[in-house]
Design a protein around this motif. Sequence first.
Motif, PDB file in Angstrom:
ATOM      1  N   MET A  95       0.136 -29.812 -24.729  1.00  0.00           N
ATOM      2  CA  MET A  95      -0.164 -31.099 -25.350  1.00  0.00           C
ATOM      3  C   MET A  95      -1.297 -31.834 -24.635  1.00  0.00           C
ATOM      4  O   MET A  95      -2.035 -32.593 -25.273  1.00  0.00           O
ATOM      5  CB  MET A  95       1.089 -31.973 -25.405  1.00  0.00           C
ATOM      6  CG  MET A  95       2.175 -31.417 -26.330  1.00  0.00           C
ATOM      7  SD  MET A  95       1.623 -31.175 -28.023  1.00  0.00           S
ATOM      8  CE  MET A  95       1.781 -32.837 -28.626  1.00  0.00           C
ATOM      9  N   LYS A  96      -1.485 -31.604 -23.340  1.00  0.00           N
ATOM     10  CA  LYS A  96      -2.609 -32.221 -22.628  1.00  0.00           C
ATOM     11  C   LYS A  96      -3.935 -31.776 -23.235  1.00  0.00           C
ATOM     12  O   LYS A  96      -4.866 -32.564 -23.347  1.00  0.00           O
ATOM     13  CB  LYS A  96      -2.572 -31.869 -21.141  1.00  0.00           C
ATOM     14  CG  LYS A  96      -1.462 -32.554 -20.387  1.00  0.00           C
ATOM     15  CD  LYS A  96      -1.576 -32.338 -18.901  1.00  0.00           C
ATOM     16  CE  LYS A  96      -1.154 -30.933 -18.539  1.00  0.00           C
ATOM     17  NZ  LYS A  96      -1.042 -30.675 -17.117  1.00  0.00           N
ATOM     18  N   TYR A  97      -4.008 -30.528 -23.632  1.00  0.00           N
ATOM     19  CA  TYR A  97      -5.232 -29.993 -24.227  1.00  0.00           C
ATOM     20  C   TYR A  97      -5.390 -30.415 -25.688  1.00  0.00           C
ATOM     21  O   TYR A  97      -6.499 -30.414 -26.218  1.00  0.00           O
ATOM     22  CB  TYR A  97      -5.248 -28.466 -24.145  1.00  0.00           C
ATOM     23  CG  TYR A  97      -5.377 -27.949 -22.741  1.00  0.00           C
ATOM     24  CD1 TYR A  97      -6.588 -28.019 -22.060  1.00  0.00           C
ATOM     25  CD2 TYR A  97      -4.285 -27.388 -22.087  1.00  0.00           C
ATOM     26  CE1 TYR A  97      -6.713 -27.542 -20.762  1.00  0.00           C
ATOM     27  CE2 TYR A  97      -4.404 -26.899 -20.792  1.00  0.00           C
ATOM     28  CZ  TYR A  97      -5.618 -26.986 -20.138  1.00  0.00           C
ATOM     29  OH  TYR A  97      -5.739 -26.512 -18.859  1.00  0.00           O
ATOM     30  N   LEU A  98      -4.305 -30.751 -26.340  1.00  0.00           N
ATOM     31  CA  LEU A  98      -4.346 -31.094 -27.756  1.00  0.00           C
ATOM     32  C   LEU A  98      -4.450 -32.600 -28.004  1.00  0.00           C
ATOM     33  O   LEU A  98      -4.394 -33.044 -29.155  1.00  0.00           O
ATOM     34  CB  LEU A  98      -3.099 -30.542 -28.461  1.00  0.00           C
ATOM     35  CG  LEU A  98      -2.959 -29.022 -28.478  1.00  0.00           C
ATOM     36  CD1 LEU A  98      -1.650 -28.613 -29.129  1.00  0.00           C
ATOM     37  CD2 LEU A  98      -4.142 -28.377 -29.185  1.00  0.00           C
ATOM     38  N   HIS A  99      -4.642 -33.372 -26.957  1.00  0.00           N
ATOM     39  CA  HIS A  99      -4.692 -34.823 -27.090  1.00  0.00           C
ATOM     40  C   HIS A  99      -5.760 -35.265 -28.104  1.00  0.00           C
ATOM     41  O   HIS A  99      -5.476 -36.069 -29.001  1.00  0.00           O
ATOM     42  CB  HIS A  99      -4.953 -35.468 -25.723  1.00  0.00           C
ATOM     43  CG  HIS A  99      -5.116 -36.940 -25.781  1.00  0.00           C
ATOM     44  ND1 HIS A  99      -4.066 -37.807 -25.989  1.00  0.00           N
ATOM     45  CD2 HIS A  99      -6.223 -37.714 -25.706  1.00  0.00           C
ATOM     46  CE1 HIS A  99      -4.510 -39.036 -26.024  1.00  0.00           C
ATOM     47  NE2 HIS A  99      -5.808 -39.025 -25.856  1.00  0.00           N
ATOM     48  N   MET A 100      -6.961 -34.765 -28.003  1.00  0.00           N
ATOM     49  CA  MET A 100      -8.035 -35.156 -28.920  1.00  0.00           C
ATOM     50  C   MET A 100      -7.743 -34.659 -30.335  1.00  0.00           C
ATOM     51  O   MET A 100      -8.034 -35.345 -31.313  1.00  0.00           O
ATOM     52  CB  MET A 100      -9.383 -34.634 -28.435  1.00  0.00           C
ATOM     53  CG  MET A 100     -10.543 -35.087 -29.305  1.00  0.00           C
ATOM     54  SD  MET A 100     -10.721 -36.881 -29.447  1.00  0.00           S
ATOM     55  CE  MET A 100     -11.414 -37.282 -27.881  1.00  0.00           C
ATOM     56  N   ASP A 101      -7.175 -33.469 -30.432  1.00  0.00           N
ATOM     57  CA  ASP A 101      -6.804 -32.944 -31.751  1.00  0.00           C
ATOM     58  C   ASP A 101      -5.820 -33.885 -32.453  1.00  0.00           C
ATOM     59  O   ASP A 101      -5.960 -34.147 -33.647  1.00  0.00           O
ATOM     60  CB  ASP A 101      -6.159 -31.560 -31.632  1.00  0.00           C
ATOM     61  CG  ASP A 101      -7.165 -30.491 -31.333  1.00  0.00           C
ATOM     62  OD1 ASP A 101      -7.449 -29.709 -32.236  1.00  0.00           O
ATOM     63  OD2 ASP A 101      -7.687 -30.463 -30.202  1.00  0.00           O
ATOM     64  N   TYR A 102      -4.843 -34.373 -31.709  1.00  0.00           N
ATOM     65  CA  TYR A 102      -3.876 -35.295 -32.297  1.00  0.00           C
ATOM     66  C   TYR A 102      -4.526 -36.628 -32.661  1.00  0.00           C
ATOM     67  O   TYR A 102      -4.171 -37.228 -33.679  1.00  0.00           O
ATOM     68  CB  TYR A 102      -2.665 -35.510 -31.387  1.00  0.00           C
ATOM     69  CG  TYR A 102      -1.594 -34.488 -31.650  1.00  0.00           C
ATOM     70  CD1 TYR A 102      -0.782 -34.586 -32.777  1.00  0.00           C
ATOM     71  CD2 TYR A 102      -1.407 -33.411 -30.802  1.00  0.00           C
ATOM     72  CE1 TYR A 102       0.190 -33.640 -33.053  1.00  0.00           C
ATOM     73  CE2 TYR A 102      -0.438 -32.461 -31.064  1.00  0.00           C
ATOM     74  CZ  TYR A 102       0.354 -32.583 -32.191  1.00  0.00           C
ATOM     75  OH  TYR A 102       1.310 -31.635 -32.463  1.00  0.00           O
ATOM     76  N   TYR A 103      -5.457 -37.071 -31.865  1.00  0.00           N
ATOM     77  CA  TYR A 103      -6.149 -38.316 -32.185  1.00  0.00           C
ATOM     78  C   TYR A 103      -6.870 -38.182 -33.532  1.00  0.00           C
ATOM     79  O   TYR A 103      -6.735 -39.043 -34.407  1.00  0.00           O
ATOM     80  CB  TYR A 103      -7.146 -38.679 -31.075  1.00  0.00           C
ATOM     81  CG  TYR A 103      -7.950 -39.900 -31.415  1.00  0.00           C
ATOM     82  CD1 TYR A 103      -7.405 -41.179 -31.269  1.00  0.00           C
ATOM     83  CD2 TYR A 103      -9.239 -39.776 -31.909  1.00  0.00           C
ATOM     84  CE1 TYR A 103      -8.140 -42.301 -31.612  1.00  0.00           C
ATOM     85  CE2 TYR A 103      -9.981 -40.900 -32.248  1.00  0.00           C
ATOM     86  CZ  TYR A 103      -9.426 -42.155 -32.097  1.00  0.00           C
ATOM     87  OH  TYR A 103     -10.147 -43.255 -32.446  1.00  0.00           O
ATOM     88  N   VAL A 104      -7.620 -37.093 -33.720  1.00  0.00           N
ATOM     89  CA  VAL A 104      -8.348 -36.872 -34.967  1.00  0.00           C
ATOM     90  C   VAL A 104      -7.372 -36.650 -36.121  1.00  0.00           C
ATOM     91  O   VAL A 104      -7.518 -37.229 -37.205  1.00  0.00           O
ATOM     92  CB  VAL A 104      -9.339 -35.695 -34.831  1.00  0.00           C
ATOM     93  CG1 VAL A 104      -9.951 -35.320 -36.174  1.00  0.00           C
ATOM     94  CG2 VAL A 104     -10.431 -36.041 -33.823  1.00  0.00           C
ATOM     95  N   TYR A 105      -6.381 -35.814 -35.914  1.00  0.00           N
ATOM     96  CA  TYR A 105      -5.377 -35.526 -36.946  1.00  0.00           C
ATOM     97  C   TYR A 105      -4.684 -36.811 -37.413  1.00  0.00           C
ATOM     98  O   TYR A 105      -4.577 -37.076 -38.612  1.00  0.00           O
ATOM     99  CB  TYR A 105      -4.370 -34.518 -36.392  1.00  0.00           C
ATOM    100  CG  TYR A 105      -3.213 -34.181 -37.299  1.00  0.00           C
ATOM    101  CD1 TYR A 105      -3.396 -33.382 -38.422  1.00  0.00           C
ATOM    102  CD2 TYR A 105      -1.936 -34.636 -37.016  1.00  0.00           C
ATOM    103  CE1 TYR A 105      -2.318 -33.047 -39.252  1.00  0.00           C
ATOM    104  CE2 TYR A 105      -0.863 -34.309 -37.830  1.00  0.00           C
ATOM    105  CZ  TYR A 105      -1.057 -33.518 -38.941  1.00  0.00           C
ATOM    106  OH  TYR A 105      -0.003 -33.196 -39.759  1.00  0.00           O
ATOM    107  N   ASP A 106      -4.224 -37.623 -36.454  1.00  0.00           N
ATOM    108  CA  ASP A 106      -3.548 -38.871 -36.796  1.00  0.00           C
ATOM    109  C   ASP A 106      -4.492 -39.847 -37.492  1.00  0.00           C
ATOM    110  O   ASP A 106      -4.087 -40.576 -38.401  1.00  0.00           O
ATOM    111  CB  ASP A 106      -2.924 -39.517 -35.557  1.00  0.00           C
ATOM    112  CG  ASP A 106      -1.743 -38.718 -35.013  1.00  0.00           C
ATOM    113  OD1 ASP A 106      -1.153 -37.921 -35.777  1.00  0.00           O
ATOM    114  OD2 ASP A 106      -1.426 -38.887 -33.819  1.00  0.00           O
TER     115      ASP A 106
END
Length: 185
Positions: free
Chosen positions: A157-168
Amino acid sequence: MNFRLFDIIETEKFQFVRIHKNGNTSVLKCIKDTYGKEVYYTHQLSKKPRFCIIRDPYERFLSGLKWDLNINNMNIEDINVEKLFTTNETHMRNNLVGHIKHSVSQIPYFFNVQCSHYVDMSDLNIFLKMHFNKTAHETKSEDSQNIEKYLDKNDIMKYLHMDYYVYDSIKKSPFLWEWQHGKIF
């Protein structure tokens, strides 16, 4: 950040931006069944409605990693998971021969494609039924290994932080397609 050459499927009515591990097989089956030989690949943008499928980043990461392990006949214990997030992913040579890392971020797929609609993977069945009068979405069983027991979700999840920001951000935007919006083409 990795930049990706994008694939766009075009018909007379719309363009579909392919994002690996986001329901491509299902969408392409519906497109080809409906439009047959009238479908072609392009790198040109047009004024037609352009859509792509978005997916929860962690679910997509797991699906992509399972897929890559399966097609390369590898075991999760034999790889360095951290390197999945820190190596250069895209090179034209690799794309041409189909060597794509399916676990990388979906964010680079969004660069320069200007989608008019984003469809969440959870709504894919409804979208396909409404637009193609069929449901082709099925969950593939690429889980020949239970990889989650070898992963620390908090580290991933540390690596996916930006992905979640864009996704959300997309999920909160007016560009997210929902069934109440009706057909887009």
